[in-house]
Design a protein around this motif. Structure first.
Motif, mmCIF file in Angstrom:
data_model
loop_
_atom_site.group_PDB
_atom_site.id
_atom_site.type_symbol
_atom_site.label_atom_id
_atom_site.label_comp_id
_atom_site.label_asym_id
_atom_site.label_seq_id
_atom_site.Cartn_x
_atom_site.Cartn_y
_atom_site.Cartn_z
ATOM 1 N N LEU A 40 20.931 4.336 -7.613
ATOM 2 C CA LEU A 40 19.984 5.445 -6.957
ATOM 3 C C LEU A 40 18.759 5.521 -7.987
ATOM 4 C CD1 LEU A 40 19.220 7.469 -4.705
ATOM 5 C CD2 LEU A 40 20.474 9.056 -5.887
ATOM 6 N N GLY A 41 17.659 5.435 -7.643
ATOM 7 C CA GLY A 41 16.614 5.595 -8.661
ATOM 8 C C GLY A 41 15.304 6.411 -8.100
ATOM 9 N N TYR A 42 14.456 6.339 -8.946
ATOM 10 C CA TYR A 42 13.090 6.899 -8.502
ATOM 11 C C TYR A 42 11.949 6.024 -9.021
ATOM 12 C CZ TYR A 42 13.059 9.002 -13.133
ATOM 13 O OH TYR A 42 12.993 9.035 -14.786
ATOM 14 N N PHE A 43 10.778 6.078 -8.260
ATOM 15 C CA PHE A 43 9.583 5.251 -8.988
ATOM 16 C C PHE A 43 8.518 5.873 -8.200
ATOM 17 C CE2 PHE A 43 10.561 4.082 -4.423
ATOM 18 C CZ PHE A 43 9.457 4.136 -3.883
ATOM 19 N N GLY A 44 7.258 5.323 -8.541
ATOM 20 C CA GLY A 44 6.047 6.205 -8.393
ATOM 21 C C GLY A 44 5.503 7.150 -9.310
ATOM 22 N N SER A 45 4.551 7.940 -9.111
ATOM 23 C CA SER A 45 4.221 8.974 -10.006
ATOM 24 C C SER A 45 5.289 9.445 -11.266
ATOM 25 C CB SER A 45 3.704 10.002 -9.588
ATOM 26 O OG SER A 45 4.157 10.784 -8.680
ATOM 27 N N HIS A 46 6.332 9.950 -10.669
ATOM 28 C CA HIS A 46 7.694 10.342 -11.533
ATOM 29 C C HIS A 46 7.952 9.412 -12.510
ATOM 30 C CE1 HIS A 46 8.154 14.768 -10.485
ATOM 31 N NE2 HIS A 46 7.915 14.281 -9.155
ATOM 32 N N ALA A 47 8.193 8.270 -12.191
ATOM 33 C CA ALA A 47 8.455 7.013 -13.017
ATOM 34 C C ALA A 47 7.443 6.846 -13.885
ATOM 35 C CB ALA A 47 8.965 5.813 -12.282
ATOM 36 N N ARG A 48 6.155 6.796 -13.560
ATOM 37 C CA ARG A 48 4.989 6.465 -14.368
ATOM 38 C C ARG A 48 4.534 7.550 -15.282
ATOM 39 N NH1 ARG A 48 2.862 4.762 -9.349
ATOM 40 N NH2 ARG A 48 1.859 6.585 -9.263
ATOM 41 N N ASP A 50 2.791 10.331 -14.492
ATOM 42 C CA ASP A 50 1.545 10.769 -14.009
ATOM 43 C C ASP A 50 1.715 11.848 -12.781
ATOM 44 O OD1 ASP A 50 1.704 8.897 -12.084
ATOM 45 O OD2 ASP A 50 0.090 7.611 -12.626
ATOM 46 N N THR A 51 2.465 12.668 -12.838
ATOM 47 C CA THR A 51 2.583 13.504 -11.702
ATOM 48 C C THR A 51 1.845 14.556 -11.817
ATOM 49 O OG1 THR A 51 4.308 14.919 -13.007
ATOM 50 C CG2 THR A 51 5.208 13.474 -11.339
ATOM 51 N N GLY A 52 1.378 15.328 -10.655
ATOM 52 C CA GLY A 52 0.545 16.329 -10.787
ATOM 53 C C GLY A 52 0.890 17.476 -9.777
ATOM 54 N N PHE A 53 0.352 18.489 -9.680
ATOM 55 C CA PHE A 53 0.516 19.516 -8.577
ATOM 56 C C PHE A 53 0.564 18.903 -7.186
ATOM 57 C CE2 PHE A 53 -0.068 22.666 -5.396
ATOM 58 C CZ PHE A 53 0.631 23.978 -6.017
ATOM 59 N N GLY A 54 1.846 18.945 -6.608
ATOM 60 C CA GLY A 54 1.925 18.483 -5.319
ATOM 61 C C GLY A 54 2.672 16.964 -5.245
ATOM 62 N N SER A 55 2.911 16.394 -6.294
ATOM 63 C CA SER A 55 3.493 15.163 -6.550
ATOM 64 C C SER A 55 4.976 15.118 -5.729
ATOM 65 C CB SER A 55 3.614 14.717 -7.938
ATOM 66 O OG SER A 55 2.560 14.384 -8.469
ATOM 67 N N ASP A 56 5.057 14.072 -4.892
ATOM 68 C CA ASP A 56 6.484 14.037 -4.351
ATOM 69 C C ASP A 56 7.257 13.401 -5.218
ATOM 70 O OD1 ASP A 56 5.109 11.584 -3.762
ATOM 71 O OD2 ASP A 56 6.011 11.452 -1.681
ATOM 72 N N LEU A 57 8.355 12.845 -4.590
ATOM 73 C CA LEU A 57 9.619 12.284 -5.512
ATOM 74 C C LEU A 57 9.636 11.017 -4.476
ATOM 75 C CD1 LEU A 57 11.087 11.940 -7.993
ATOM 76 C CD2 LEU A 57 12.897 13.385 -6.646
ATOM 77 N N ASP A 58 9.474 9.980 -5.011
ATOM 78 C CA ASP A 58 9.797 8.531 -4.397
ATOM 79 C C ASP A 58 11.121 8.033 -4.852
ATOM 80 O OD1 ASP A 58 7.405 8.510 -2.957
ATOM 81 O OD2 ASP A 58 6.254 7.927 -4.992
ATOM 82 N N LEU A 59 12.138 7.769 -3.882
ATOM 83 C CA LEU A 59 13.467 7.489 -4.324
ATOM 84 C C LEU A 59 13.896 6.129 -3.517
ATOM 85 C CD1 LEU A 59 15.114 10.907 -3.515
ATOM 86 C CD2 LEU A 59 14.528 9.978 -5.580
ATOM 87 N N ALA A 86 10.327 14.778 -0.892
ATOM 88 C CA ALA A 86 10.832 13.320 -1.461
ATOM 89 C C ALA A 86 10.661 12.411 0.001
ATOM 90 C CB ALA A 86 12.196 13.431 -1.958
ATOM 91 N N ASP A 87 10.494 11.128 -0.438
ATOM 92 C CA ASP A 87 10.762 10.063 0.376
ATOM 93 C C ASP A 87 11.980 9.006 -0.029
ATOM 94 O OD1 ASP A 87 8.441 10.524 2.214
ATOM 95 O OD2 ASP A 87 7.061 9.923 0.503
ATOM 96 N N LEU A 88 12.770 8.594 0.835
ATOM 97 C CA LEU A 88 13.773 7.633 0.310
ATOM 98 C C LEU A 88 14.050 6.452 1.100
ATOM 99 C CD1 LEU A 88 16.650 7.504 -0.963
ATOM 100 C CD2 LEU A 88 17.693 8.558 0.892
ATOM 101 N N LEU A 89 13.931 5.160 0.318
ATOM 102 C CA LEU A 89 14.211 3.976 0.764
ATOM 103 C C LEU A 89 15.524 3.547 0.648
ATOM 104 C CD1 LEU A 89 11.017 2.421 -0.478
ATOM 105 C CD2 LEU A 89 11.013 3.488 1.510
ATOM 106 N N VAL A 90 16.232 3.010 1.539
ATOM 107 C CA VAL A 90 17.774 2.747 1.403
ATOM 108 C C VAL A 90 17.865 1.223 1.755
ATOM 109 C CG1 VAL A 90 20.077 3.194 2.229
ATOM 110 C CG2 VAL A 90 18.372 5.178 1.967
ATOM 111 N N TYR A 91 18.177 0.410 0.862
ATOM 112 C CA TYR A 91 18.526 -1.013 0.961
ATOM 113 C C TYR A 91 19.636 -1.175 0.792
ATOM 114 C CZ TYR A 91 13.203 -1.607 0.276
ATOM 115 O OH TYR A 91 12.121 -1.236 0.523
ATOM 116 N N THR A 92 20.257 -2.429 1.533
ATOM 117 C CA THR A 92 21.715 -2.880 1.293
ATOM 118 C C THR A 92 21.425 -3.977 0.006
ATOM 119 O OG1 THR A 92 21.296 -5.058 2.705
ATOM 120 C CG2 THR A 92 21.948 -2.893 3.636
#
Length: 122
Positions: A40-48, A50-59, A86-92
């Motif tokens: 389980l991990g995160y990507f997007g602005s939190h990983a880079r 470069d978050t700001g007010f209103g940044s969501d969490l991409d999981l 948050a948005d969550l992508l689930v892969y096998t």
């Protein structure tokens, strides 16, 4: 979620450190309750960073297998308990490995950017 102070109408958004601390706790609960969870991990602005007010969490979650479609898999994950949307992508595992083999733009970005809080991507 943004919170209004009791003495002002100013909205405050959780800091990136607060979000990631909450994520780690949430991820540990998920790992303990889901024997099929591989990573389980995160990507997007939190990983880079470069978050700001209103940044969501991409999981992104990788599970050993699932009978559900990829679009149905995130239904029973309580990610609404996280402090920001948050948005969550689930892969096998098979889907993840196939995506990595094909080497598309999204796969390359995930390989370079994803930060794993539970396990490691296969």
């Amino acid at each position: 979620m943004p919170v209004t102070s009791s003495t002002t109408s100013v909205k405050r958004w959780p800091t990136p450190d607060q979000v990631l601390d909450e994520l780690r706790g949430w991820a540990n609960v998920q790992a303990a309750s889901r024997p099929d969870l591989v990573a389980l991990g995160y990507f997007g602005s939190h990983a880079r960073g470069d978050t700001g007010f209103g940044s969501d969490l991409d999981l992104v979650a990788i599970v050993s297998k699932s009978d559900l479609t990829r679009l149905e898999r995130n239904r029973d994950w309580p990610y609404e308990r996280l402090p920001v949307p948050a948005d969550l992508l689930v892969y096998t595992v098979d889907e993840w490995e196939s995506m990595r083999r094909t080497g598309g733009r999204f796969a390359r970005m995930m390989h370079a950017e994803a930060v794993w809080v539970v396990g490691e991507a296969p």
